[in-house]
Design an enzyme around this catalytic site. Structure first.
Site, PDB file in Angstrom:
ATOM      1  N   LYS A   1       0.772  -1.044  -0.089  1.00  0.00           N
ATOM      2  CA  LYS A   1      -0.024  -0.057   0.018  1.00  0.00           C
ATOM      3  C   LYS A   1       0.980   1.415  -0.047  1.00  0.00           C
ATOM      4  O   LYS A   1       0.415   2.204  -0.727  1.00  0.00           O
ATOM      5  CB  LYS A   1      -0.716   0.029   1.325  1.00  0.00           C
TER       6      LYS A   1
ATOM      7  N   ARG B   1     -10.638   4.267   8.762  1.00  0.00           N
ATOM      8  CA  ARG B   1     -10.585   2.853   9.408  1.00  0.00           C
ATOM      9  C   ARG B   1     -11.784   2.420  10.383  1.00  0.00           C
ATOM     10  O   ARG B   1     -11.684   1.377  10.542  1.00  0.00           O
ATOM     11  CB  ARG B   1      -9.375   3.286  10.607  1.00  0.00           C
TER      12      ARG B   1
ATOM     13  N   ARG C   1      10.787 -11.406   5.198  1.00  0.00           N
ATOM     14  CA  ARG C   1      11.504  -9.993   5.377  1.00  0.00           C
ATOM     15  C   ARG C   1      12.560  -9.991   6.266  1.00  0.00           C
ATOM     16  O   ARG C   1      12.607 -10.406   7.472  1.00  0.00           O
ATOM     17  CB  ARG C   1      10.448  -8.794   5.591  1.00  0.00           C
TER      18      ARG C   1
ATOM     19  N   ARG D   1      12.966  -7.937  11.691  1.00  0.00           N
ATOM     20  CA  ARG D   1      12.421  -7.058  12.501  1.00  0.00           C
ATOM     21  C   ARG D   1      11.344  -7.410  13.605  1.00  0.00           C
ATOM     22  O   ARG D   1      10.527  -8.345  13.174  1.00  0.00           O
ATOM     23  CB  ARG D   1      11.490  -5.644  11.801  1.00  0.00           C
TER      24      ARG D   1
ATOM     25  N   ARG E   1      -1.246  -8.954  13.495  1.00  0.00           N
ATOM     26  CA  ARG E   1      -1.589  -7.628  12.615  1.00  0.00           C
ATOM     27  C   ARG E   1      -2.481  -7.831  11.610  1.00  0.00           C
ATOM     28  O   ARG E   1      -3.196  -7.085  11.220  1.00  0.00           O
ATOM     29  CB  ARG E   1      -0.001  -7.195  12.093  1.00  0.00           C
TER      30      ARG E   1
HETATM   31  P1  AMP Z   1      -0.493   4.104  10.875  1.00  0.00           P
HETATM   32  O1  AMP Z   1       0.766   5.096  10.806  1.00  0.00           O
HETATM   33  O2  AMP Z   1      -1.478   4.292  10.009  1.00  0.00           O
HETATM   34  O3  AMP Z   1      -0.247   2.612  11.335  1.00  0.00           O
HETATM   35  O4  AMP Z   1      -1.072   4.541  12.493  1.00  0.00           O
HETATM   36  C1  AMP Z   1      -0.283   4.593  13.675  1.00  0.00           C
HETATM   37  C2  AMP Z   1      -1.578   4.991  14.792  1.00  0.00           C
HETATM   38  O5  AMP Z   1      -2.376   6.178  14.704  1.00  0.00           O
HETATM   39  C3  AMP Z   1      -2.663   3.782  14.647  1.00  0.00           C
HETATM   40  O6  AMP Z   1      -2.133   2.637  15.189  1.00  0.00           O
HETATM   41  C4  AMP Z   1      -3.625   4.450  15.391  1.00  0.00           C
HETATM   42  O7  AMP Z   1      -3.375   4.386  16.859  1.00  0.00           O
HETATM   43  C5  AMP Z   1      -3.455   6.088  14.999  1.00  0.00           C
HETATM   44  N1  AMP Z   1      -4.585   6.015  13.932  1.00  0.00           N
HETATM   45  C6  AMP Z   1      -4.085   6.216  12.441  1.00  0.00           C
HETATM   46  N2  AMP Z   1      -5.047   6.634  11.638  1.00  0.00           N
HETATM   47  C7  AMP Z   1      -6.120   6.168  12.540  1.00  0.00           C
HETATM   48  C8  AMP Z   1      -7.604   6.227  12.217  1.00  0.00           C
HETATM   49  N3  AMP Z   1      -8.074   6.400  10.894  1.00  0.00           N
HETATM   50  N4  AMP Z   1      -8.249   5.994  13.142  1.00  0.00           N
HETATM   51  C9  AMP Z   1      -8.176   5.784  14.440  1.00  0.00           C
HETATM   52  N5  AMP Z   1      -6.900   5.874  14.832  1.00  0.00           N
HETATM   53  C10 AMP Z   1      -5.902   6.215  13.856  1.00  0.00           C
END
Ligand code: AMP
Length: 235
Positions: free
Chosen positions: A22, A97, A143, A176, A187
């Site tokens: 992605k 999300r 990986r 990692r 995950r």
């Molecule tokens: P990411 O970098 O997209 O994995 O986001 C890191 C963290 O930010 C996630 O684990 C959530 O805690 C929070 N987060 C990011 N986007 C959202 C979203 N759309 N809704 C709720 N939490 C979010």
């Protein structure tokens, strides 16, 4: 200027499990159409870093890997989407999300965007990059990273010339922490249960398209560009 970097593209939502590519595809779309990639994870991390009120509220939730409550995100996302660089379109990465966030986003476009003549006037196209579960496991568990130069290998798909050693500097490759199989399964399950309601929301509205994510990177991009062209407001 090329047509695709000057006309309206509209909002694009990318969905895809960890390991589906992605991030890579988001960058390629952003470059191809000259539109910004907006990651709510990055925006939130900036708030945490800058010590804002939102950052203080989100910090512990993010550290646990939980979702930040929907209502805390809306002002932050709306503010970002109002910036001038979003006027022809943008790619949302990590948002929505939840189904509630998807509903909020549609309402945002209907109320804030459709009455502004110079904005990309359409609802988001939602592109899901599909990769088979077992293929994802293979990609993620294979990986390995060089701890010295950061080069990434895959022991199944792109192995180093000498087993477990970096081609570039000979260092012993490492896995990692979040690439370990038990963590990966968690995950993938978390992604599936989180994203399913979002995908279902858009499928009900007839705006979900899927592309085959197991093909080489450029063929995945070609499928995505075709879907975007079909949907773009100027198409
Ligand atoms: P990411 O970098 O997209 O994995 O986001 C890191 C963290 O930010 C996630 O684990 C959530 O805690 C929070 N987060 C990011 N986007 C959202 C979203 N759309 N809704 C709720 N939490 C979010």
């Amino acid at each position: 200027m090329a047509d695709h970097t000057s006309r309206s593209i509209g909002p694009i939502v990318l969905l895809g499990p960890p390991g589906a590519g992605k991030g890579t595809q988001a960058k390629l779309i952003a470059e191809h159409y000259d539109i910004p990639q907006i990651s709510t994870g990055d925006l939130l991390r900036a708030h945490v870093k800058n010590g804002t009120q939102l950052g203080a509220m989100a910090k512990d939730i993010m550290a646990r890997g939980d979702l930040v409550p929907d209502e805390l995100l809306y002002d932050m996302v709306a503010e970002r989407l109002r910036e001038a660089d979003c006027s022809r379109g943008f790619i949302l990465d990590g948002f929505p999300r939840t189904a509630a966030q998807a509903g909020w986003l549609d309402a945002y476009f209907e109320h804030e965007v459709f009455d502004k003549p110079n904005r990309a006037r359409c609802l988001p196209i939602v592109i899901r990059i599909d990769v088979d579960y077992n293929d994802l496991l293979l990609r993620l568990t294979g990986r390995r990273t060089c701890p010295v130069c950061g080069h990434i290998y895959n022991v199944h798909l792109q192995p180093p010339r000498v087993d477990e050693l970096c081609d570039l500097d000979g260092s012993k490759l490492v896995t990692r922490n979040d690439d370990r199989e038990d963590v990966i399964r968690e995950r993938l399950q978390a992604y599936d249960s989180q994203t399913r309601p979002v995908a279902e929301y858009y499928a009900r509205k007839g705006r979900l398209v899927s592309v085959a994510g197991m093909l080489p990177v450029d063929q995945v991009s070609q499928q995505i560009f075709q879907e975007i062209e079909r949907h773009a407001p100027g198409a």
